[in-house]
Write an enzyme that holds these catalytic residues in place. Sequence first.
Site, PDB file in Angstrom:
ATOM      1  N   GLU A 295      -9.515 -11.456  -6.927  1.00  0.00           N
ATOM      2  CA  GLU A 295      -8.687 -10.244  -6.845  1.00  0.00           C
ATOM      3  C   GLU A 295      -7.628 -10.192  -7.950  1.00  0.00           C
ATOM      4  OE1 GLU A 295      -9.099  -9.814  -1.971  1.00  0.00           O
ATOM      5  OE2 GLU A 295      -7.156 -10.250  -2.862  1.00  0.00           O
TER       6      GLU A 295
ATOM      7  N   ASN B  27      -1.614  -0.169   7.282  1.00  0.00           N
ATOM      8  CA  ASN B  27      -0.969  -1.424   7.681  1.00  0.00           C
ATOM      9  C   ASN B  27      -0.104  -2.033   6.579  1.00  0.00           C
ATOM     10  OD1 ASN B  27      -3.036  -2.193   6.025  1.00  0.00           O
ATOM     11  ND2 ASN B  27      -4.121  -3.446   7.537  1.00  0.00           N
TER      12      ASN B  27
ATOM     13  N   LYS C 256       0.832  -1.199   0.000  1.00  0.00           N
ATOM     14  CA  LYS C 256       0.000   0.000   0.000  1.00  0.00           C
ATOM     15  C   LYS C 256       0.876   1.262   0.000  1.00  0.00           C
ATOM     16  CE  LYS C 256      -3.862  -2.356   2.385  1.00  0.00           C
ATOM     17  NZ  LYS C 256      -4.534  -2.536   3.705  1.00  0.00           N
TER      18      LYS C 256
ATOM     19  N   HIS D 209      -1.835  -5.419   1.598  1.00  0.00           N
ATOM     20  CA  HIS D 209      -3.036  -6.249   1.471  1.00  0.00           C
ATOM     21  C   HIS D 209      -2.565  -7.633   1.039  1.00  0.00           C
ATOM     22  CE1 HIS D 209      -6.851  -7.908   0.176  1.00  0.00           C
ATOM     23  NE2 HIS D 209      -6.187  -8.360  -0.876  1.00  0.00           N
TER      24      HIS D 209
ATOM     25  N   TYR E 115     -12.309  -4.592  -3.230  1.00  0.00           N
ATOM     26  CA  TYR E 115     -12.891  -4.965  -1.937  1.00  0.00           C
ATOM     27  C   TYR E 115     -14.296  -5.547  -2.079  1.00  0.00           C
ATOM     28  CZ  TYR E 115      -8.836  -3.281   0.547  1.00  0.00           C
ATOM     29  OH  TYR E 115      -7.554  -3.141   1.013  1.00  0.00           O
TER      30      TYR E 115
HETATM   31  O1  CDP Z   1      -6.339  -6.494   5.132  1.00  0.00           O
HETATM   32  P1  CDP Z   1      -7.030  -7.542   5.971  1.00  0.00           P
HETATM   33  O2  CDP Z   1      -7.575  -8.702   5.173  1.00  0.00           O
HETATM   34  O3  CDP Z   1      -6.170  -7.969   7.119  1.00  0.00           O
HETATM   35  O4  CDP Z   1      -8.272  -6.809   6.654  1.00  0.00           O
HETATM   36  P2  CDP Z   1      -9.781  -6.550   6.167  1.00  0.00           P
HETATM   37  O5  CDP Z   1     -10.656  -6.834   7.347  1.00  0.00           O
HETATM   38  O6  CDP Z   1     -10.084  -7.254   4.889  1.00  0.00           O
HETATM   39  O7  CDP Z   1      -9.784  -4.973   5.926  1.00  0.00           O
HETATM   40  C1  CDP Z   1      -9.202  -4.430   4.771  1.00  0.00           C
HETATM   41  C2  CDP Z   1      -8.407  -3.186   5.120  1.00  0.00           C
HETATM   42  O8  CDP Z   1      -9.280  -2.181   5.592  1.00  0.00           O
HETATM   43  C3  CDP Z   1      -7.376  -3.340   6.223  1.00  0.00           C
HETATM   44  O9  CDP Z   1      -6.164  -3.895   5.774  1.00  0.00           O
HETATM   45  C4  CDP Z   1      -7.213  -1.911   6.714  1.00  0.00           C
HETATM   46  O10 CDP Z   1      -6.294  -1.189   5.924  1.00  0.00           O
HETATM   47  C5  CDP Z   1      -8.604  -1.323   6.475  1.00  0.00           C
HETATM   48  N1  CDP Z   1      -9.428  -1.207   7.704  1.00  0.00           N
HETATM   49  C6  CDP Z   1      -9.606   0.051   8.278  1.00  0.00           C
HETATM   50  O11 CDP Z   1      -9.071   1.030   7.785  1.00  0.00           O
HETATM   51  N2  CDP Z   1     -10.382   0.204   9.395  1.00  0.00           N
HETATM   52  C7  CDP Z   1     -10.974  -0.848   9.950  1.00  0.00           C
HETATM   53  N3  CDP Z   1     -11.712  -0.683  11.028  1.00  0.00           N
HETATM   54  C8  CDP Z   1     -10.803  -2.127   9.394  1.00  0.00           C
HETATM   55  C9  CDP Z   1     -10.025  -2.281   8.266  1.00  0.00           C
HETATM   56 MG    MG Z   2      -9.144  -8.782   3.767  1.00  0.00          MG
END
Ligand code: CDP
Ligand code: MG
Length: 201
Positions: A170, A156, A14, A159, A54
Amino acid sequence: MPIEQRERTLVLIKPDGIQRSLIGEIIRRYEQTGLKLVGLKFLIPSEKTVKEHYLSNEGWLKSVGEKSMAAYEKKCLKSPYQDPVKCGEDVLGRLIKYLTSGPMVVMVWQGNEAVGVIRKISGGTEPLTSDVGTIRGDLTIDSYALGDTDERAVRNLIHASGSVGEAEKEIKIWFQDEEILKYRLVQESILYDVNLDGILE
Ligand code: CDP
Ligand code: MG
């Protein structure tokens, strides 16, 4: 090629990963596993692509909200959200801003259990609580609380696809079929061949 060597997963470094000069470090960690890099791009994504990415995973809006709310509960804190879908919608809006803010590295990694291996090394979503030794746990410091306070996405670094099904959808969003390279890596014989009979002279 045997089926176990064909599993593929999508990784995005990212914009914060690029700005923190972590491209090399992140790729090094994935490369060291023995997985094979089969697709690589450097680009600034459109809002449409991020949305498509997403929303390609059915139920993501709700599950991302549920996961975020549960993380607050686990720390005995109160989430600013009551409805997981509303939380998910806000996260999507913030992710669009985050991922379109600058260039990203987009990759496809392939090999045995590629999805699980890459998720393990990447670490949990929230850097504050990601395991030590993972990319998110070691290389950055963000938290849900800080992201929510400032009404921005949790930064973070990466992805990584969450399942084989997610990965398949994806990868199609970011790559044409012919952009995924088919080649042999010499190290694959030590990782996968049944007999190691070509080593001794
Ligand atoms: O990336 P990952 O699969 O670990 O998490 P996700 O639950 O699929 O969420 C996608 C992305 O959304 C995360 O990697 C975060 O960057 C963002 N996110 C956020 O900004 N705030 C949240 N409360 C949850 C997720
Ligand atoms: Mg995810």
